[in-house]
Design a protein around this motif. Structure first.
Motif, short mmCIF file in Angstrom:
data_model
loop_
_atom_site.label_atom_id
_atom_site.label_comp_id
_atom_site.label_asym_id
_atom_site.label_seq_id
_atom_site.Cartn_x
_atom_site.Cartn_y
_atom_site.Cartn_z
N PHE A 76 0.83 -1.19 0.00
CA PHE A 76 0.00 0.00 0.00
C PHE A 76 0.87 1.25 0.00
O PHE A 76 0.69 2.18 0.79
CB PHE A 76 -0.92 -0.02 1.23
CG PHE A 76 -2.14 0.85 1.08
CD1 PHE A 76 -2.53 1.34 -0.16
CD2 PHE A 76 -2.90 1.17 2.19
CE1 PHE A 76 -3.66 2.13 -0.28
CE2 PHE A 76 -4.04 1.97 2.08
CZ PHE A 76 -4.41 2.44 0.83
N SER A 77 1.87 1.28 -0.93
CA SER A 77 2.85 2.36 -0.87
C SER A 77 2.26 3.70 -1.29
O SER A 77 2.83 4.75 -1.02
CB SER A 77 4.06 2.00 -1.75
OG SER A 77 3.61 1.57 -3.01
N GLU A 78 1.08 3.71 -1.94
CA GLU A 78 0.45 4.99 -2.31
C GLU A 78 0.07 5.77 -1.07
O GLU A 78 -0.05 6.99 -1.10
CB GLU A 78 -0.84 4.77 -3.13
CG GLU A 78 -0.76 3.79 -4.27
CD GLU A 78 -1.01 2.36 -3.82
OE1 GLU A 78 -2.17 2.02 -3.58
OE2 GLU A 78 -0.03 1.59 -3.70
N ALA A 79 -0.16 5.08 0.04
CA ALA A 79 -0.70 5.75 1.22
C ALA A 79 0.37 6.10 2.24
O ALA A 79 0.04 6.50 3.36
CB ALA A 79 -1.75 4.86 1.86
N VAL A 80 1.64 5.96 1.87
CA VAL A 80 2.70 6.20 2.85
C VAL A 80 2.61 7.62 3.39
O VAL A 80 2.50 8.58 2.62
CB VAL A 80 4.09 5.96 2.22
CG1 VAL A 80 5.18 6.31 3.21
CG2 VAL A 80 4.21 4.54 1.76
N GLY A 81 2.60 7.74 4.68
CA GLY A 81 2.58 9.06 5.31
C GLY A 81 1.24 9.75 5.27
O GLY A 81 1.08 10.85 5.77
N LYS A 82 0.22 9.12 4.68
CA LYS A 82 -1.08 9.79 4.58
C LYS A 82 -2.01 9.41 5.71
O LYS A 82 -3.15 9.88 5.75
CB LYS A 82 -1.73 9.44 3.24
CG LYS A 82 -1.04 10.09 2.06
CD LYS A 82 -1.85 9.87 0.80
CE LYS A 82 -1.06 10.36 -0.41
NZ LYS A 82 -1.46 9.64 -1.61
N ASN A 83 -1.55 8.49 6.57
CA ASN A 83 -2.36 8.15 7.73
C ASN A 83 -3.70 7.53 7.33
O ASN A 83 -4.73 7.82 7.91
CB ASN A 83 -2.57 9.44 8.54
CG ASN A 83 -2.91 9.13 9.99
OD1 ASN A 83 -2.83 7.99 10.41
ND2 ASN A 83 -3.30 10.15 10.72
#
Lengths: 375, 402
Positions: free
Chosen positions: A301-308
């Motif tokens: 799910f690397s698209e959501a990194v840092g997006k909580n």
């Protein structure tokens, strides 16, 4: 007569357990405090959202006071410069015998020309031959089926994942699929022992022996041999294409499934999709000596990194399974109950299961529930 | 080999179909019969336990947790198993039990067969004594059936005194190693003429040798100095003579260990008068059960010691003297130490040394230091009190949670 004696005995038995609890309270003072004993656990945060989720698990463990010390190692294939050498991680897992792991990303191409991915190397280094994914419908998550409860057991050290590929003539690539009797028997026995231990009724072998008569045939025959040792468990076999269709139309019919490597991977993901996606299904990889707890469907799910945004449910369940494995089942039950209550209430949900909440909000909701149940 | 026969047969059959060769039906049938019993290694291992095995089943060890078959048996067995489970829970021993109940009243052997299959799968079992109520001749004793079926050819009983336990003798430390599958327990009895019953005692060279070798290896591994063979070869010159002769032959291969022999009647007298002369003892089946009961009586009764049954592939752990204790079942006065010692042996066998050490230390403290004894040792404590104290001691010990 026998009825009376049995009941008397049961009464005594219950009495003894209660007595045990009370006596412990009274004699503890005389004998001094119990020493602080803690479990050591290797931690591999992994790539993508892994570190965020692992942090959430640590927060929950802290809130509940679980006596677990984590030894974090950053292991990554896409970030080789930051990665700790594999030997070091393997040594740590061998020592601690338990590990909590996020998902490792694997690039589609190989920079070094090496066919084995880091995930595969780790499995081979530790001989993590059995992958167990428990696909179970969770309360409060809307999906097509509501009563799925099946366990997918996958052989993950041989089969198509042998990393033996070569180009004999230009334009012709051969990929070897290895099946051995020893490993097939081992995984079949694992599946049946798992079924025995968890009081399951049926084991289904998934195969494609109608086409791969020798390779999958050997796997199937090994399963049949082992099945003879378990007269109380029903044994069934199903061809993988039919199996996937049955999974999406009538998943209730499955109990424990035992599969070779590639089919297992496909069925794992299919099963996860049935009950709410990659964020809610926990899994574990077993060797004879150690266990690595990791999410059931392997997506970074690397698209959501840092997006909580990511759903930490799978990681929480992994953590709970870990606690159960190391004889801390009280903590394990508490975490599972808290997660289930939060999901059931449905006020706080992450985006992947149709809510608007963030990872942190979900984590805090679980921690709040834990605190409530403690009071 | 068998594969080759099959193909040959198939080939001839094909030739026969084409009418190229006259092929007598009889011969075909015989060849099919030769090809039919081609068994896989698995079947050889499980259906014919006396055949030397080439491969073994993968052991039931997953993620560091062992699966173990638990046969509570009758009498006090079920309560003792509850104590063992409690203790394992608190000590965090990584063992999962597969509980199998055998109904003592029925003559059916389904339960028993299932129990044996389960032990074959798990490799290790802990068991109480299983009663065989039936006196019908066709019903085999279940304990004996399990031992024979799994080929558990040797029984080891470590008899040692506990300080501060009232007993006839103190400082006893004897290892009794007993042939477990043949001898008088061959269960071959018949009435040839009315009023004359013959019971056969079977002694084989191969089994005697296995036991003797096991005993000497065991003695060497545990730094024992002396091995004594117990027999009655002055009367049974051939059967016991063979056992004695075999033990002498094996003894020659272990020059550092002293070997002597003693006749069973003299041995019993020596045991009660001067037991300290014995170190390791080897004997045939019936003498074994008598001698182990004598020695258990010397050190404090049936409730203290644990026995181990070993075969080439399987191991069963049980209380040392095989008594059911039906009379004291459910009264909370049975001595739990024997079964707990059996579970300690089991943990040792599985390689969980840390847990076995912690539990045995807790048992030692409870019995020797706190002097918490059940009525059979002259104390007043109940079973649950003893178990509770052991758990308390375990909780004090510094251990990892699993």
């Amino acid at each position: 007569m026998s009825l009376i004696s049995r009941n008397v005995f049961r009464f005594l038995q219950q009495g003894s357990v209660n007595l045990a609890a009370r006596n412990y309270q009274s004699t503890a003072a005389n004998l001094g405090e119990r020493p602080d004993t803690r479990v050591h656990c290797t931690l591999i945060p992994g790539d993508g959202v892994g570190p965020e989720l692992v942090y959430a698990v640590q927060e929950v463990f802290k809130a509940i006071g679980a006596p677990v010390d984590f030894e974090p190692y950053f292991l990554s294939e896409v970030n080789p410069s930051l990665s700790v050498p594999l030997e070091k991680v393997a040594a740590s897992i061998n020592k601690n015998r338990v590990c909590l792991k996020g998902i490792l990303a694997t690039p589609d191409y190989s920079n070094t020309g090496e066919a084995q991915t880091l995930n595969m190397k780790l499995r081979h280094a530790l001989d993590l031959y059995a992958n167990v994914v428990h696909v179970k419908s969770l309360p409060g998550i809307n999906s097509r089926h509501t009563n799925v409860d099946c366990v997918i057991i996958r052989e993950q050290t041989e089969g198509e994942y042998s990393a033996l590929e070569h180009e004999t003539v230009k334009g012709v690539v051969e990929c070897l699929k290895i099946v051995t009797a020893k490993k097939s028997e081992r995984i079949a026995k694992f599946a049946f022992d798992y079924a025995t231990k968890h009081k399951r009724k049926k084991v289904t072998a998934v195969h494609k022996a109608n086409i791969m008569k020798l390779g999958d045939g050997l796997f199937l025959r090994s399963c049949e041999e082992i099945a003879k040792l378990y007269p109380k468990i029903e044994f069934d076999k199903m061809i993988v294409d039919n199996c996937t269709m049955q999974m999406v139309s009538k998943p209730e019919q499955f109990d424990v499934m035992v599969t070779p490597n590639l089919y297992g991977n496909i069925v794992d993901n299919l099963g996860s999709g049935l009950v709410g996606g990659a964020g809610v299904v926990a899994g574990a990889s077993y060797s004879s000596k150690c266990v690595v707890f990791e999410p059931g469907a392997r997506h970074t799910f690397s698209e959501a990194v840092g997006k909580n945004l990511a759903n930490p449910t799978a990681m929480f369940l992994c953590g709970a399974n870990l606690l159960h494995h190391v004889n801390l089942s009280t903590y394990s039950e508490m975490i599972k109950d808290a997660v289930n209550t939060v999901l059931k209430e449905g006020k706080i949900r992450t985006k992947d299961v149709g809510g608007q909440s963030s990872t942190k909000e979900f984590t805090f909701a679980v921690i709040n529930k834990l605190e409530e149940s403690r009071l | 080999m068998s594969a080759r026969i099959i193909t040959k047969t198939a080939l001839r059959q094909k030739l026969h179909e084409f009418g190229l060769q006259k092929f007598p039906n009889k011969q075909l049938a015989r060849m099919a019969a030769v090809a039919a019993p081609a068994m896989s290694d698995f079947e050889i291992q499980h259906k014919q336990p006396l055949v030397k095995k080439t491969t073994s089943i993968p052991i039931a060890l997953y993620g560091g947790r062992n699966a173990v078959t638990m046969l509570p048996g009758g009498g006090i067995g079920p309560e003792l198993m509850v104590y063992v489970k409690e203790i394992f829970k608190y000590s965090g021993a990584p063992v999962d039990f597969e509980l199998i109940e055998i109904d003592p009243k029925s003559d059916e052997s389904n339960d028993l067969e299932y129990a044996i299959t389960s032990i074959k799968r798990n490799g290790v079992a802990i068991k109480g004594n299983i009663e065989t109520k039936s006196e019908s001749t066709i019903v085999q004793s279940r304990n004996v059936a399990i031992r024979n079926e799994l080929d558990l050819y040797v029984n080891v009983l470590h008899c040692h005194s506990y300080p501060h336990v009232k007993a006839r003798q103190s400082n006893i430390d004897i290892l009794i190693i007993r042939q477990n599958t043949e001898g008088e327990y061959a269960m071959l009895e018949h009435e040839s003429v009315s009023g004359v019953v013959e019971s056969m005692k079977v002694v084989t060279k191969s089994n005697s040798e296995r036991v003797c070798r096991f005993a000497f290896e065991f003695a060497r591994k545990n730094n024992r100095k002396k091995v004594t063979t117990i027999h009655k070869a002055n009367i049974m010159k051939l059967s016991d003579g063979l056992f004695l002769e075999t033990s002498r032959t094996v003894a020659k291969e272990y020059p550092e260990i002293e070997h002597n022999d003693m006749i069973i009647d003299n041995c019993c007298m020596q045991l009660v008068s001067n037991p300290h002369q014995f170190d390791v003892m080897i004997m045939t089946n019936l003498y074994g059960t008598i001698v182990s009961n004598v020695v258990c009586g010397l050190v404090g009764g049936a409730g203290l010691l644990s026995g181990r049954n070993y075969g080439d592939h399987y191991a069963i752990f049980e209380p040392g003297t095989r008594n059911t204790g039906t009379a004291i079942a459910g009264k909370n006065i049975a001595n739990p130490i024997a079964m707990i010692n059996a579970s300690i042996d089991m943990l040792d066998h599985l390689g969980h040394k840390q847990h076995s050490r912690i539990i045995s230390e807790a048992v030692r403290k409870t019995v020797c230091k706190d002097k918490l004894h059940t009525p059979d040792l002259g104390g007043t404590a109940t079973s649950t009190e003893v178990v509770q104290r052991i758990i308390d001691h375990i909780l004090q010990a510094d251990l990892r949670a699993w």
